[in-house]
Design a protein around this motif. Sequence first.
Motif, PDB file in Angstrom:
ATOM      1  N   LEU A   1      12.072  -1.180   7.649  1.00  0.00           N
ATOM      2  CA  LEU A   1      11.007  -1.127   8.642  1.00  0.00           C
ATOM      3  C   LEU A   1      11.501  -1.352  10.068  1.00  0.00           C
ATOM      4  N   GLY A   2      12.829  -1.547  10.229  1.00  0.00           N
ATOM      5  CA  GLY A   2      13.401  -1.679  11.560  1.00  0.00           C
ATOM      6  C   GLY A   2      13.359  -3.078  12.133  1.00  0.00           C
ATOM      7  N   PHE A   3      13.187  -4.097  11.266  1.00  0.00           N
ATOM      8  CA  PHE A   3      13.075  -5.467  11.750  1.00  0.00           C
ATOM      9  C   PHE A   3      14.338  -6.298  11.529  1.00  0.00           C
ATOM     10  N   LEU A   4      15.420  -5.681  11.081  1.00  0.00           N
ATOM     11  CA  LEU A   4      16.593  -6.453  10.696  1.00  0.00           C
ATOM     12  C   LEU A   4      17.263  -7.116  11.895  1.00  0.00           C
TER      13      LEU A   4
ATOM     14  N   ARG B   1       2.157   1.677   3.931  1.00  0.00           N
ATOM     15  CA  ARG B   1       1.270   1.301   5.041  1.00  0.00           C
ATOM     16  C   ARG B   1       1.278  -0.212   5.198  1.00  0.00           C
ATOM     17  N   VAL B   2       1.523  -0.677   6.436  1.00  0.00           N
ATOM     18  CA  VAL B   2       1.557  -2.107   6.718  1.00  0.00           C
ATOM     19  C   VAL B   2       0.591  -2.415   7.850  1.00  0.00           C
TER      20      VAL B   2
ATOM     21  N   ASN C   1       0.865  -1.181   0.000  1.00  0.00           N
ATOM     22  CA  ASN C   1       0.000   0.000   0.000  1.00  0.00           C
ATOM     23  C   ASN C   1       0.900   1.230   0.000  1.00  0.00           C
ATOM     24  N   LEU C   2       1.109   1.793  -1.189  1.00  0.00           N
ATOM     25  CA  LEU C   2       2.066   2.882  -1.383  1.00  0.00           C
ATOM     26  C   LEU C   2       1.364   4.174  -1.739  1.00  0.00           C
TER      27      LEU C   2
ATOM     28  N   ARG D   1       0.145   0.742  10.251  1.00  0.00           N
ATOM     29  CA  ARG D   1       1.298   1.571  10.559  1.00  0.00           C
ATOM     30  C   ARG D   1       1.774   2.258   9.292  1.00  0.00           C
ATOM     31  N   GLU D   2       2.020   3.567   9.396  1.00  0.00           N
ATOM     32  CA  GLU D   2       2.530   4.326   8.258  1.00  0.00           C
ATOM     33  C   GLU D   2       4.042   4.440   8.357  1.00  0.00           C
ATOM     34  N   VAL D   3       4.722   4.057   7.302  1.00  0.00           N
ATOM     35  CA  VAL D   3       6.176   4.152   7.225  1.00  0.00           C
ATOM     36  C   VAL D   3       6.502   5.262   6.233  1.00  0.00           C
ATOM     37  N   ALA D   4       6.912   6.417   6.736  1.00  0.00           N
ATOM     38  CA  ALA D   4       7.207   7.555   5.865  1.00  0.00           C
ATOM     39  C   ALA D   4       8.535   7.338   5.142  1.00  0.00           C
ATOM     40  N   SER D   5       8.639   7.873   3.951  1.00  0.00           N
ATOM     41  CA  SER D   5       9.881   7.878   3.163  1.00  0.00           C
ATOM     42  C   SER D   5      10.431   6.473   2.914  1.00  0.00           C
ATOM     43  N   PHE D   6       9.541   5.513   2.714  1.00  0.00           N
ATOM     44  CA  PHE D   6      10.000   4.176   2.323  1.00  0.00           C
ATOM     45  C   PHE D   6      10.626   4.264   0.928  1.00  0.00           C
TER      46      PHE D   6
END
Length: 471
Positions: free
Chosen positions: A237-240, A193-194, A75-76, A203-208
């Motif tokens: 997304l910070g999951f690494l 959006r995920v 969802n972009l 959750r909105e992830v800005a500047s993906f």
Amino acid sequence: MALFIPRTTTTVSLFLLLATTLFSLLHASEDKGHGSLVLGLTHVRAVSPPRVAAATTDMIEPLRGFRDGYLISLNLGTPPQVIQVYMDTGSDLTWVPCGNISFECMDCDDYRHHKLIAAFSPSYSSSSLRDLCTSPLCADVHSSDNPYDPCAVAGCSISTLVSGGCPRPCPSFSYTYGAGGLVVGSLTRDTLRVHTQPSAATREVASFCFGCVGSTFREPIGIAGFGKGALSLPSQLGFLRKGFSYCFLAFKYVNNPNFTSPLVVGSLAISSKEYFLFTPMLKSPTYPNYYYIGLEGISIGNDTMAIAPSNLRSFDPEGNGGMLIDSGTTYTHLPEPFYSLLLSKIESTIVYTRSNEYERRTGFDLCYETPCSDGSCSDNLPSITFHFLNSVKLSLPKDNCFYAMSAPRGSMVVKCFLFQIMDDGGYGPAGVFGSFQQQNMEVVYDLEKERIGFQPMDCASSAARYGFHQK
């Protein structure tokens, strides 16, 4: 899909780019004996991910089986545009078909009657921006074989180059996949959006950051890269530092939009999984962004294990070897002479009649006419067990190895052994554990402890638990 070969290009025609790229790949194949799966892999350096705020919630998304892979919906944009792309653990870049007028794919006739949702249109999104040449992700997408700073390629002045403040956009890139696919596009940023857990919120992830691709060769559908590089979706997304898991539904559900496989990203994917069979991730010195495991051997039925060659358990000084686990490669590939040894052992245990006709039609090496009557298609085909490092014995569901290639005809159905030869000439991974052989098992990528876990499972029941469909 699978492993990639990034190449850099400025504003040139796609035809010239394709001609140049394919010419160089063909000559690389002639020099190194590369095959169809992994072509001309270049040295990919590890780039430190940009600073990303740690994710506080888990992500859960449905994966839809489609043809030879599994699709995730992205969802972009603002307002959001839904684009379906393949989920691929064998690459980093996420890209989508892009363009306000058209998206062009050359040599994609097989997909002519399987069009998905329209391409992403940046002009219809109020939050869409072209990435800048000073971005670390711009440097990453151009890092593999371009010796120049991307801001220098963009034509920045000396003063802005020295100060690191050039405002020019990131130059266009090309990205080449192992099977010969090529995409050309520009690096773009927009809101992603995920779906999150446990609140089932968005959750909105800005500047993906993703590739906005207008022209491709043999790549008709976009890709969500799940590798360990800075550009990958889990990394951004910070999951690494956590991990992810998936449970691929059986092949019979492919192309059925009512049945989807669960993809879980974050702590939920790796928690309470100690009962899984875990094998360590191998660290490739040359390809650090991909997921490797070590294969010790394969046993057929109750027979003794066929010992795998050393290059399936470790790497040579150049970083070649190991077994890649890749959701973007459909079938498991094994190197010679181990592949032929395995076929010989399988053939010696089967009493059914070979189907030379289906072997010619499908390209698979072992096809058999098996009994099927009164709606029941039972057989005595042998079981296949993989032996990975750390004493992990993974018995594959029989349908993951021998699959019916035809409807029952009379009292027979033809089943083929769905493994293939790894004919890359010793360059890159020695083997690939493909998505077809991963069906009906939960696969956990525990990035915190650097291990990969397996657990045979009814993935339809697993998906139902997440509310994706009703059994």
